[in-house]
Design a protein around this motif. Structure first.
Motif, short mmCIF file in Angstrom:
data_model
loop_
_atom_site.label_atom_id
_atom_site.label_comp_id
_atom_site.label_asym_id
_atom_site.label_seq_id
_atom_site.Cartn_x
_atom_site.Cartn_y
_atom_site.Cartn_z
N VAL A 5 8.45 -8.20 -12.98
CA VAL A 5 9.46 -7.66 -12.09
C VAL A 5 8.96 -6.34 -11.51
N GLU A 6 8.78 -6.34 -10.18
CA GLU A 6 8.34 -5.13 -9.50
C GLU A 6 9.53 -4.29 -9.07
N SER A 7 9.30 -3.00 -8.93
CA SER A 7 10.33 -2.10 -8.42
C SER A 7 9.65 -0.89 -7.79
N VAL A 12 9.56 4.74 3.64
CA VAL A 12 9.03 6.10 3.57
C VAL A 12 8.36 6.44 4.90
N GLN A 13 8.01 7.71 5.05
CA GLN A 13 7.31 8.14 6.25
C GLN A 13 5.81 8.21 5.99
N ALA A 14 5.04 8.11 7.03
CA ALA A 14 3.58 8.24 6.90
C ALA A 14 3.24 9.57 6.24
N GLY A 15 2.31 9.51 5.30
CA GLY A 15 1.93 10.70 4.57
C GLY A 15 2.65 10.88 3.24
N ASP A 16 3.74 10.15 3.05
CA ASP A 16 4.51 10.24 1.81
C ASP A 16 3.80 9.53 0.66
N SER A 17 4.34 9.74 -0.54
CA SER A 17 3.84 9.07 -1.74
C SER A 17 4.93 8.18 -2.31
N LEU A 18 4.50 7.18 -3.06
CA LEU A 18 5.43 6.24 -3.67
C LEU A 18 4.77 5.66 -4.91
N ARG A 19 5.57 5.40 -5.95
CA ARG A 19 5.02 4.76 -7.13
C ARG A 19 5.75 3.44 -7.38
N LEU A 20 4.99 2.39 -7.45
CA LEU A 20 5.53 1.08 -7.78
C LEU A 20 5.35 0.83 -9.27
N SER A 21 6.30 0.09 -9.84
CA SER A 21 6.22 -0.30 -11.24
C SER A 21 6.34 -1.81 -11.35
N CYS A 22 5.75 -2.35 -12.38
CA CYS A 22 5.86 -3.78 -12.66
C CYS A 22 6.01 -3.95 -14.17
N ILE A 23 7.17 -4.43 -14.58
CA ILE A 23 7.44 -4.66 -16.00
C ILE A 23 7.17 -6.13 -16.31
N GLU A 87 0.15 5.06 4.89
CA GLU A 87 -0.09 4.84 6.31
C GLU A 87 0.77 3.66 6.78
N PHE A 88 0.99 3.61 8.08
CA PHE A 88 1.78 2.53 8.65
C PHE A 88 1.21 1.17 8.23
N GLU A 89 -0.12 1.10 8.17
CA GLU A 89 -0.79 -0.16 7.83
C GLU A 89 -0.56 -0.58 6.37
N ASP A 90 0.00 0.28 5.56
CA ASP A 90 0.31 -0.08 4.18
C ASP A 90 1.63 -0.84 4.06
N THR A 91 2.34 -0.96 5.16
CA THR A 91 3.61 -1.70 5.16
C THR A 91 3.37 -3.15 4.76
N ALA A 92 4.06 -3.60 3.71
CA ALA A 92 3.87 -4.96 3.20
C ALA A 92 4.79 -5.19 2.02
N ILE A 93 4.86 -6.43 1.61
CA ILE A 93 5.48 -6.74 0.32
C ILE A 93 4.37 -6.62 -0.73
N TYR A 94 4.63 -5.88 -1.77
CA TYR A 94 3.65 -5.66 -2.84
C TYR A 94 4.01 -6.51 -4.05
N TYR A 95 3.01 -7.22 -4.54
CA TYR A 95 3.19 -8.11 -5.67
C TYR A 95 2.30 -7.67 -6.83
N CYS A 96 2.82 -7.75 -8.04
CA CYS A 96 1.94 -7.59 -9.19
C CYS A 96 1.65 -8.97 -9.75
N ALA A 97 0.52 -9.08 -10.40
CA ALA A 97 0.05 -10.36 -10.93
C ALA A 97 -0.59 -10.14 -12.29
N ALA A 98 -0.55 -11.18 -13.11
CA ALA A 98 -1.09 -11.08 -14.46
C ALA A 98 -1.88 -12.33 -14.81
N TRP A 119 3.01 -14.25 -11.26
CA TRP A 119 3.31 -13.37 -10.13
C TRP A 119 4.75 -12.91 -10.17
N GLY A 120 4.97 -11.69 -9.68
CA GLY A 120 6.33 -11.21 -9.51
C GLY A 120 6.87 -11.64 -8.15
N GLN A 121 8.10 -11.25 -7.91
CA GLN A 121 8.77 -11.61 -6.66
C GLN A 121 8.43 -10.67 -5.51
#
Length: 129
Positions: A5-7, A12-23, A87-98, A119-121
Motif C-alpha cells: 500500500v503506497e501513500s 506539489v509545485q516544481a522544486g518541492d519535495s515529497l516522500r512516498l511510503s509503501c507498507i 520537476e514537471f516530468e516527475d508527474t506520474a502514478i508511482y508504484y512500489c513493487a516487491a 505490486w501496489g495500487q
C-alpha cells in the motif's frame, strides 16, 4: 498473500519535495527486494529506484539520480522514496513493487519491471510547473 500500500502522493509545485511510503504486509519483509516504478499518462511504466533486502545497495534511473533517495525500515515493513527538486516530468502514478530475493542474491538490485512479483495500487504525484 503479500499486499503493498503506497501513500504520500499529492499535488506539489516544481522544486518541492515529497516522500512516498509503501507498507508491505506479512512477516517476511526483510526477505523482499523492493522497487519503485512510475507511469505517466500515455507512457510505459518505468523503473525509478530499487533497494536490496538489507538496504545496503540502491539503484536509480538516470532521470532521478541525485534527486531521489530510496530507503527502507525493515522493523516497520516500509520502503520510502524521498523525492527532492521535483520537476514537471516527475508527474506520474508511482508504484512500489516487491519480490523475494534469494539469500545468495541479497545484494542484487532488481531494476526490470518483470522481475517483481507483487505490486501496489499506486499513488498519484502531480508536479505543477
Amino acid at each position: 498473500q503479500v499486499q503493498l500500500v503506497e501513500s504520500g502522493g499529492r499535488l506539489v509545485q516544481a522544486g518541492d519535495s515529497l516522500r512516498l511510503s509503501c507498507i508491505v504486509s506479512g512477516r517476511t519483509f526483510s526477505t523482499y527486494a523492493m522497487g519503485w516504478f512510475r507511469q505517466a499518462p500515455g507512457k510505459e511504466r518505468e523503473f525509478v529506484a530499487a533497494i536490496t533486502t538489507t538496504g545496503s545497495t540502491t539503484s536509480y534511473a538516470d532521470s532521478v539520480k541525485g534527486r531521489f533517495t530510496v530507503s527502507r525500515d525493515n522493523a516497520v515493513n516500509t520502503v520510502y522514496l524521498q523525492m527532492n527538486s521535483l520537476e514537471f516530468e516527475d508527474t506520474a502514478i508511482y508504484y512500489c513493487a516487491a519480490r523475494q530475493s534469494p539469500r545468495s542474491m541479497s545484494n542484487y538490485v532488481w531494476t526490470l519491471r518483470q522481475s517483481y512479483t507483487y505490486w501496489g495500487q499506486g499513488t498519484q504525484v502531480t508536479v505543477s510547473s
